[in-house]
Design a protein around this motif. Structure first.
Motif, PDB file in Angstrom:
ATOM      1  N   LEU A 111       0.718  -1.089   0.016  1.00  0.00           N
ATOM      2  CA  LEU A 111      -0.012  -0.103   0.022  1.00  0.00           C
ATOM      3  C   LEU A 111       0.811   1.209   0.228  1.00  0.00           C
ATOM      4  CD1 LEU A 111      -2.884  -0.915   2.498  1.00  0.00           C
ATOM      5  CD2 LEU A 111      -2.943  -0.991   0.158  1.00  0.00           C
ATOM      6  N   ILE A 112       2.137   1.113   0.395  1.00  0.00           N
ATOM      7  CA  ILE A 112       2.768   2.517   0.489  1.00  0.00           C
ATOM      8  C   ILE A 112       3.310   3.045  -0.810  1.00  0.00           C
ATOM      9  CG2 ILE A 112       5.336   3.266   1.438  1.00  0.00           C
ATOM     10  CD1 ILE A 112       5.117   1.245   3.650  1.00  0.00           C
ATOM     11  N   PRO A 113       3.750   2.292  -1.928  1.00  0.00           N
ATOM     12  CA  PRO A 113       3.973   2.813  -3.209  1.00  0.00           C
ATOM     13  C   PRO A 113       2.813   3.086  -3.570  1.00  0.00           C
ATOM     14  CG  PRO A 113       4.456   0.627  -3.216  1.00  0.00           C
ATOM     15  CD  PRO A 113       4.276   0.631  -1.811  1.00  0.00           C
ATOM     16  N   ALA A 114       1.828   2.476  -3.578  1.00  0.00           N
ATOM     17  CA  ALA A 114       0.166   2.847  -4.210  1.00  0.00           C
ATOM     18  C   ALA A 114       0.095   4.127  -3.814  1.00  0.00           C
ATOM     19  CB  ALA A 114      -0.708   1.828  -4.011  1.00  0.00           C
ATOM     20  N   ALA A 115      -0.035   4.309  -2.250  1.00  0.00           N
ATOM     21  CA  ALA A 115      -0.393   5.519  -1.663  1.00  0.00           C
ATOM     22  C   ALA A 115       0.431   6.728  -2.235  1.00  0.00           C
ATOM     23  CB  ALA A 115      -0.291   5.491  -0.092  1.00  0.00           C
ATOM     24  N   LEU A 116       1.675   6.735  -2.230  1.00  0.00           N
ATOM     25  CA  LEU A 116       2.621   7.700  -2.866  1.00  0.00           C
ATOM     26  C   LEU A 116       2.291   7.906  -4.156  1.00  0.00           C
ATOM     27  CD1 LEU A 116       6.143   6.469  -1.064  1.00  0.00           C
ATOM     28  CD2 LEU A 116       4.517   8.485  -0.442  1.00  0.00           C
ATOM     29  N   GLY A 117       2.145   6.795  -5.021  1.00  0.00           N
ATOM     30  CA  GLY A 117       1.817   7.194  -6.582  1.00  0.00           C
ATOM     31  C   GLY A 117       0.378   8.083  -6.440  1.00  0.00           C
ATOM     32  N   LEU A 118      -0.596   7.643  -5.696  1.00  0.00           N
ATOM     33  CA  LEU A 118      -1.755   8.091  -5.608  1.00  0.00           C
ATOM     34  C   LEU A 118      -1.634   9.815  -5.236  1.00  0.00           C
ATOM     35  CD1 LEU A 118      -4.815   7.923  -6.144  1.00  0.00           C
ATOM     36  CD2 LEU A 118      -5.074   7.434  -3.651  1.00  0.00           C
ATOM     37  N   VAL A 119      -0.920   9.910  -4.306  1.00  0.00           N
ATOM     38  CA  VAL A 119      -0.692  11.530  -3.943  1.00  0.00           C
ATOM     39  C   VAL A 119      -0.036  12.280  -4.953  1.00  0.00           C
ATOM     40  CG1 VAL A 119       0.418  12.813  -2.242  1.00  0.00           C
ATOM     41  CG2 VAL A 119      -0.672  10.813  -1.233  1.00  0.00           C
ATOM     42  N   ALA A 120       0.773  11.689  -5.410  1.00  0.00           N
ATOM     43  CA  ALA A 120       1.631  12.273  -6.520  1.00  0.00           C
ATOM     44  C   ALA A 120       0.934  12.753  -8.063  1.00  0.00           C
ATOM     45  CB  ALA A 120       2.706  11.635  -7.182  1.00  0.00           C
ATOM     46  N   ALA A 121      -0.106  11.683  -8.395  1.00  0.00           N
ATOM     47  CA  ALA A 121      -1.060  11.792  -9.072  1.00  0.00           C
ATOM     48  C   ALA A 121      -2.250  12.793  -8.965  1.00  0.00           C
ATOM     49  CB  ALA A 121      -1.737  10.390  -9.490  1.00  0.00           C
ATOM     50  N   TYR A 122      -2.661  12.616  -7.780  1.00  0.00           N
ATOM     51  CA  TYR A 122      -3.891  13.658  -7.135  1.00  0.00           C
ATOM     52  C   TYR A 122      -2.957  15.351  -7.282  1.00  0.00           C
ATOM     53  CZ  TYR A 122      -7.084  10.348  -5.376  1.00  0.00           C
ATOM     54  OH  TYR A 122      -7.958   9.529  -5.491  1.00  0.00           O
ATOM     55  N   TRP A 123      -1.719  15.364  -6.714  1.00  0.00           N
ATOM     56  CA  TRP A 123      -1.441  16.743  -6.841  1.00  0.00           C
ATOM     57  C   TRP A 123      -1.042  17.210  -8.478  1.00  0.00           C
ATOM     58  CZ3 TRP A 123      -0.683  21.062  -4.680  1.00  0.00           C
ATOM     59  CH2 TRP A 123       0.370  21.962  -5.401  1.00  0.00           C
ATOM     60  N   SER A 124      -0.685  16.292  -9.522  1.00  0.00           N
ATOM     61  CA  SER A 124      -0.526  16.729 -10.731  1.00  0.00           C
ATOM     62  C   SER A 124      -1.757  17.195 -11.161  1.00  0.00           C
ATOM     63  CB  SER A 124       0.329  15.565 -11.276  1.00  0.00           C
ATOM     64  OG  SER A 124       0.528  15.762 -12.830  1.00  0.00           O
ATOM     65  N   MET A 125      -2.719  16.253 -10.978  1.00  0.00           N
ATOM     66  CA  MET A 125      -4.035  16.521 -11.641  1.00  0.00           C
ATOM     67  C   MET A 125      -4.698  17.861 -11.032  1.00  0.00           C
ATOM     68  SD  MET A 125      -5.718  12.917 -12.652  1.00  0.00           S
ATOM     69  CE  MET A 125      -5.424  12.321 -10.934  1.00  0.00           C
ATOM     70  N   PHE A 126      -4.635  18.114  -9.807  1.00  0.00           N
ATOM     71  CA  PHE A 126      -4.870  19.302  -9.061  1.00  0.00           C
ATOM     72  C   PHE A 126      -4.401  20.534  -9.530  1.00  0.00           C
ATOM     73  CE2 PHE A 126      -5.282  22.276  -5.481  1.00  0.00           C
ATOM     74  CZ  PHE A 126      -6.611  22.538  -5.408  1.00  0.00           C
ATOM     75  N   SER A 127      -3.071  20.604  -9.880  1.00  0.00           N
ATOM     76  CA  SER A 127      -1.949  21.622  -9.977  1.00  0.00           C
ATOM     77  C   SER A 127      -2.493  21.893 -11.278  1.00  0.00           C
ATOM     78  CB  SER A 127      -0.503  21.122  -9.683  1.00  0.00           C
ATOM     79  OG  SER A 127       0.085  22.219 -10.248  1.00  0.00           O
ATOM     80  N   LYS A 128      -2.639  20.964 -12.599  1.00  0.00           N
ATOM     81  CA  LYS A 128      -3.052  21.393 -13.841  1.00  0.00           C
ATOM     82  C   LYS A 128      -4.434  21.818 -13.988  1.00  0.00           C
ATOM     83  CE  LYS A 128       0.371  17.989 -15.723  1.00  0.00           C
ATOM     84  NZ  LYS A 128       0.453  16.674 -16.408  1.00  0.00           N
ATOM     85  N   GLY A 129      -5.279  21.349 -13.162  1.00  0.00           N
ATOM     86  CA  GLY A 129      -6.495  21.893 -13.189  1.00  0.00           C
ATOM     87  C   GLY A 129      -7.140  22.810 -12.290  1.00  0.00           C
TER      88      GLY A 129
END
Length: 509
Positions: free
Chosen positions: A242-260
């Motif tokens: 769950l650790i790499p999945a959670a880190l990847g999810l946070v990074a993806a969320y930040w990228s999408m939030f920052s772009k949108g």
């Protein structure tokens, strides 16, 4: 207005010869190479200064006694590398020039290996004004020109002062639109076209859409599976997944939030204007006539709030629009309500080709055919769905999968849980194909595929009745040919039109 070299921008009229010195060639802002190459400078500073900084913190001598004799040579070598790097940046700036003349935008780069890139103004598909964070600090911006099927930016101007970039974009849009310059001032820059705001996406809605996105569903299911497996096998190691999945999810969320973040849409005479971005900002100008296909999607959890996402295929973006930075450029609406979707549809398709566009497009978004064949088309705004005999092939989606055609576009809907509506203007249909596998032949159904430019939208009608599919194949071929004959000039502008009200759908005619 002062430019990067302190001279007001002078542009030729696209037909004659530029009267400015040096044939109208101008340089980008002097800080441009440093804004582009700051990473290299930071890496050099880290490499040469890391040990010195650590010794300073520890209170030790700044230079190791073992290297004291070689310190002057090390400083000389480091200084030489820094000097060569700065000199390379200066030469890069000096030999980078651009010109807008004779109907082209040209960019020359390189002092050892020279390169010239150019784009015809009447073939420019879109123009973006991009501001990375460091460029925003210095008040600079990059202009990116997309041309037909380039797959990536054909021409980039990095960097110009923000006001100069906006004025140059306005002038190029005017030239691309075929607007003739003032005969008394042939070199004057064009005024920026006025715009009218259409919608804004609140940050709270954007954040909520990310929490309810498909990625969240995957992480929750993965967490449940890890808990169950850990309980059954008594092996706590499953939690580590769950650790790499959670880190990847946070990074993806930040990228999408920052772009949108702060997404706004407006309409102007030169096209649809989109602005978005938290750290790196972008201002896009999309002429509706260059949009080849459009898709409206709704993940299952978004139904709670009635949210939708809109993506488009744009000529010139190519396959780059499928992932990474390109996905943001092909997003027409990151998350919005039905009213927002209808407002954006009215910009892309000003003439929906039907007297009741709200009913037709709403049926495409949320419609479901009647279980019986009787009155199916009347009850479902004219959508023709998968025949009942093929319901075993799509037990959940056969009443949803279907199509209808207006005078100006083909509408294809699909998906019972993940809802999709694809809209393809008739004149943008490049080719059509019918596909049928062994099971499809057994149930007498067929898939119809429409080919447009590369992008995130792949128009495909699934499991249509064989007779209906063949009839659509012939009818759509006729519609596409007729629409291309009536198509207006490739110029962006013809005349300005007012933006529709947000609560209204596309208006007929």
């Amino acid at each position: 207005m002062p430019g990067g070299n302190g001279v007001a921008p002078q542009l030729s009229d696209g037909a004659g010869t530029d009267q400015t010195p040096d044939g109208g060639w101008r340089r980008v802002h002097p800080a441009s190479p440093f804004v582009r190459g700051w990473v290299a400078l930071a890496a050099m500073g880290f490499f040469f200064g890391r040990d010195t900084f650590e010794r300073l913190l520890q209170g030790a001598p700044l230079v190791d006694e073992r290297l004291a004799g070689r310190a002057p040579w090390l400083l000389l070598g480091g200084g030489a590398v820094l000097l060569l790097t700065v000199l390379g940046y200066i030469l890069s700036w000096y030999f980078t020039r651009y010109q807008v003349a004779q109907g082209y935008v040209r960019v020359n780069t390189g002092f050892l290996f020279k390169q010239q890139r150019q784009a015809r103004l009447d073939r420019v598909q879109a123009i973006d004004v991009v501001q990375p964070l460091l460029a925003r600090i210095f008040g600079l911006a990059e202009l990116r020109f997309e041309v037909a099927d380039a797959g990536e930016s054909a021409v980039r101007l990095a960097y110009l002062r923000m006001e100069e970039a906006r004025q140059l974009r306005a002038t190029i849009l005017a030239r691309a639109a075929g607007v003739a310059p003032d005969p008394e001032r042939p070199g004057a820059a064009a005024a920026e076209a006025p715009e009218q705001a259409v919608l804004t996406v609140p940050p709270s809605r954007l954040a909520g859409s990310l929490v309810l996105s498909e990625q969240s569903v995957g992480v929750v299911l993965g967490a449940v599976a890890s808990v169950v497996l850990s309980a059954v096998t008594e092996n706590r190691g499953f939690y580590l997944y769950l650790i790499p999945a959670a880190l990847g999810l946070v990074a993806a969320y930040w990228s999408m939030f920052s772009k949108g973040y702060n997404f706004t849409a407006a309409v102007s005479p030169d096209g649809i204007r989109l602005r978005y971005g938290l750290l790196d900002t972008r201002a896009q100008t999309l002429p509706p006539g260059r949009i080849q296909a459009l898709r409206v999607s709704q993940p299952p959890l978004w139904r709670i709030f009635g949210w939708y996402r809109m993506q488009v295929n744009v000529a010139g973006y190519g396959a780059a629009g499928n992932s990474g930075e390109g996905s943001a450029r092909t997003t027409l609406l990151p998350v919005g309500t039905v009213a927002d979707v209808l407002s954006m549809l009215s910009l892309v398709l000003p003439d929906p080709g039907t007297p009741d566009p709200v009913r037709v497009f709403t049926a495409g978004l949320t419609g479901l055919a009647d279980r019986t064949r009787a009155a199916r088309r009347d009850a479902d705004a004219g959508f023709i769905t998968t025949p009942r005999r093929a319901r075993l092939l799509a037990p959940l989606g056969w009443r949803r999968n279907g199509f209808t055609a207006t005078d100006t576009a083909l509408l294809i809907r699909s998906g019972r849980w993940w809802r999709h509506l694809v809209v393809v203007p008739h004149q943008r249909t490049q080719s059509i194909a019918l596909e049928q596998g062994p099971l499809a032949r057994r149930f007498r159904v067929v898939d119809l595929v429409l080919h447009t430019t590369a992008g995130p939208v792949s128009p495909r009608l699934v499991q249509a009745g064989l007779d209906e599919g063949r009839a659509l194949f012939e009818a759509q071929s006729v519609r596409a040919r007729a629409a291309r004959k009536l198509q207006r000039s490739e110029h962006w502008l013809a005349q300005a039109r007012p933006a529709p009200k947000q609560q209204e759908g596309p208006q007929h005619g």
